[in-house]
Design an enzyme around this catalytic site. Structure first.
Site, PDB file in Angstrom:
ATOM      1  N   LEU A  43       0.833  -1.201   0.000  1.00  0.00           N
ATOM      2  CA  LEU A  43       0.000   0.000   0.000  1.00  0.00           C
ATOM      3  C   LEU A  43       0.870   1.254   0.000  1.00  0.00           C
ATOM      4  O   LEU A  43       1.840   1.358   0.759  1.00  0.00           O
ATOM      5  CB  LEU A  43      -0.902  -0.003   1.242  1.00  0.00           C
ATOM      6  CG  LEU A  43      -1.830   1.191   1.432  1.00  0.00           C
ATOM      7  CD1 LEU A  43      -2.900   1.223   0.356  1.00  0.00           C
ATOM      8  CD2 LEU A  43      -2.464   1.143   2.825  1.00  0.00           C
ATOM      9  N   HIS A 110       0.572  -5.161   1.334  1.00  0.00           N
ATOM     10  CA  HIS A 110      -0.556  -5.439   0.445  1.00  0.00           C
ATOM     11  C   HIS A 110      -0.101  -6.207  -0.799  1.00  0.00           C
ATOM     12  O   HIS A 110      -0.917  -6.790  -1.513  1.00  0.00           O
ATOM     13  CB  HIS A 110      -1.229  -4.122   0.041  1.00  0.00           C
ATOM     14  CG  HIS A 110      -2.612  -4.304  -0.504  1.00  0.00           C
ATOM     15  ND1 HIS A 110      -3.368  -3.247  -0.989  1.00  0.00           N
ATOM     16  CD2 HIS A 110      -3.400  -5.399  -0.659  1.00  0.00           C
ATOM     17  CE1 HIS A 110      -4.540  -3.679  -1.401  1.00  0.00           C
ATOM     18  NE2 HIS A 110      -4.587  -4.995  -1.216  1.00  0.00           N
ATOM     19  N   ASP A 237      15.979   6.470  12.220  1.00  0.00           N
ATOM     20  CA  ASP A 237      14.927   6.230  11.241  1.00  0.00           C
ATOM     21  C   ASP A 237      13.673   7.002  11.640  1.00  0.00           C
ATOM     22  O   ASP A 237      13.021   6.691  12.637  1.00  0.00           O
ATOM     23  CB  ASP A 237      14.635   4.728  11.165  1.00  0.00           C
ATOM     24  CG  ASP A 237      13.714   4.364  10.007  1.00  0.00           C
ATOM     25  OD1 ASP A 237      13.007   5.261   9.504  1.00  0.00           O
ATOM     26  OD2 ASP A 237      13.716   3.188   9.607  1.00  0.00           O
ATOM     27  N   ASP A 278      11.388  -1.809   7.598  1.00  0.00           N
ATOM     28  CA  ASP A 278      12.647  -2.574   7.606  1.00  0.00           C
ATOM     29  C   ASP A 278      12.544  -3.808   6.719  1.00  0.00           C
ATOM     30  O   ASP A 278      13.542  -4.274   6.160  1.00  0.00           O
ATOM     31  CB  ASP A 278      12.994  -3.035   9.021  1.00  0.00           C
ATOM     32  CG  ASP A 278      13.332  -1.900   9.968  1.00  0.00           C
ATOM     33  OD1 ASP A 278      13.751  -0.830   9.489  1.00  0.00           O
ATOM     34  OD2 ASP A 278      13.169  -2.082  11.185  1.00  0.00           O
ATOM     35  N   ASP A 293      20.164  -8.824   8.450  1.00  0.00           N
ATOM     36  CA  ASP A 293      20.034  -7.858   7.365  1.00  0.00           C
ATOM     37  C   ASP A 293      18.839  -8.259   6.493  1.00  0.00           C
ATOM     38  O   ASP A 293      18.765  -9.397   6.022  1.00  0.00           O
ATOM     39  CB  ASP A 293      21.317  -7.874   6.538  1.00  0.00           C
ATOM     40  CG  ASP A 293      21.330  -6.833   5.437  1.00  0.00           C
ATOM     41  OD1 ASP A 293      20.274  -6.239   5.143  1.00  0.00           O
ATOM     42  OD2 ASP A 293      22.409  -6.619   4.850  1.00  0.00           O
TER      43      ASP A 293
END
Length: 310
Positions: A43, A110, A237, A278, A293
């Site tokens: 989305l 989504h 972040d 992430d 990672d």
């Protein structure tokens, strides 16, 4: 003794040379799946905006090790069925261009149900579907935004206005202006009730109840999933704060937008210290540096698919 040492040294050198030849022969093939990999955004997503990939650094990492990778662009905000039809058309184009018989679909958020739609209507074209943080049994955040759950419901007009503004910005940045957008239809698809209706038609791989795995192989298509279960993972972040706040509405393990249980599809490949962004290595690779990672997870999965002959 000297002759023995010399023979041992020659044997060691020969072994090293053989290892080097093997590595050279297999270099760049670790993720070389039989069928192309198609990445499907979620989305408000995009393929690439202002030169930044939605799946940040992931397509290049897979390609470096041999994978043929395509990144789909479907409506940033629309129903699962509309996005699914758009993806189906792109899959057919990819097959025509590549000469492959099938594709491996990997959908985020989504993008998970979107990929499942294609596997449901055209299973002969799909080798596998992998859902990453997929909204497979709905999201409480969507329930709240559509006013079917308490705790801060917003009006449809306000939600639509804000969503359309975001979609317009994404379209300008990513070149998807020709695609139809309907934010409320997208949210309806992602509510618990909307997901349940979708699953009545396209329930392959979805667990019948609880938080376990679903069927791994259905109608010739293999199903997999993994997800994140942390909301704040990196102080730098900027997306962590809103995801952490949204995560409070769940009352169970979640990535900020989707609960871990809702994300389950087919064989569960694990829960990780990642939030919803992430999972696609955003923002710009900022993540929990002490955790797996995200790019590694995609590489490992491509290697898994290769090992299965997919």
């Amino acid at each position: 003794m000297t002759a023995l040492l010399c023979r041992a040294l020659r044997g060691f050198i020969a072994a090293c040379a053989a290892l080097a030849l093997w590595q050279a022969a297999h270099a760049g093939t670790a993720t070389q799946t039989r069928y192309p990999i198609v990445l499907v955004h979620g989305l408000f997503g995009f393929d690439s905006a202002l030169g930044v990939d939605y799946f940040y650094g992931i397509p290049d990492a897979l390609r470096r090790d041999g994978a043929k990778v395509y990144v789909a662009q479907v409506s940033a905000a629309n129903s699962t069925e509309v996005r699914g039809e758009q993806l189906l058309a792109q899959v057919k184009t990819i097959l025509a261009l590549s000469g492959a018989a099938k594709v491996n679909l990997i959908g985020h958020s989504h993008g998970g149900p979107t990929a499942r739609y294609v596997a449901g209507v055209a299973p002969q074209l799909v080798a596998s579907v992998t859902s990453v943080g997929g909204v497979n049994r709905g999201s409480r955040v969507a329930d709240i935004m559509r006013g079917v759950a308490p705790a801060g419901s917003v009006s449809e007009a306000a939600a639509n206005t804000a969503a359309k503004a975001l979609v317009s910005l994404i379209n300008v940045a990513s070149g998807g202006t020709s695609l139809p957008q309907m934010p409320t239809a997208a949210l309806d698809s992602l509510t618990t009730a909307g997901a349940a209706r979708f699953n009545q038609r396209f329930g392959a791989g979805v667990p019948s109840s609880g938080c376990g795995s679903g069927a791994e192989l259905v109608n010739g298509v293999r199903y997999y999933s993994w997800t994140g279960t942390r909301t704040a993972t990196n102080l730098l972040d900027l997306s962590d704060a809103p995801l952490a706040l949204l995560g409070l509405v769940f009352g169970e393990a979640n990535d900020g937008l989707v609960s871990a249980c809702s994300s389950r599809l087919g064989k569960s490949l694990g829960d990780y210290s990642q939030n919803h962004l992430d999972e696609v290595n955003q923002l710009l690779g900022l993540r929990d540096w002490f955790a797996t990672d995200p790019v590694t997870l995609y590489r490992e999965h491509a290697t898994r698919l290769k090992g299965l002959g997919l």
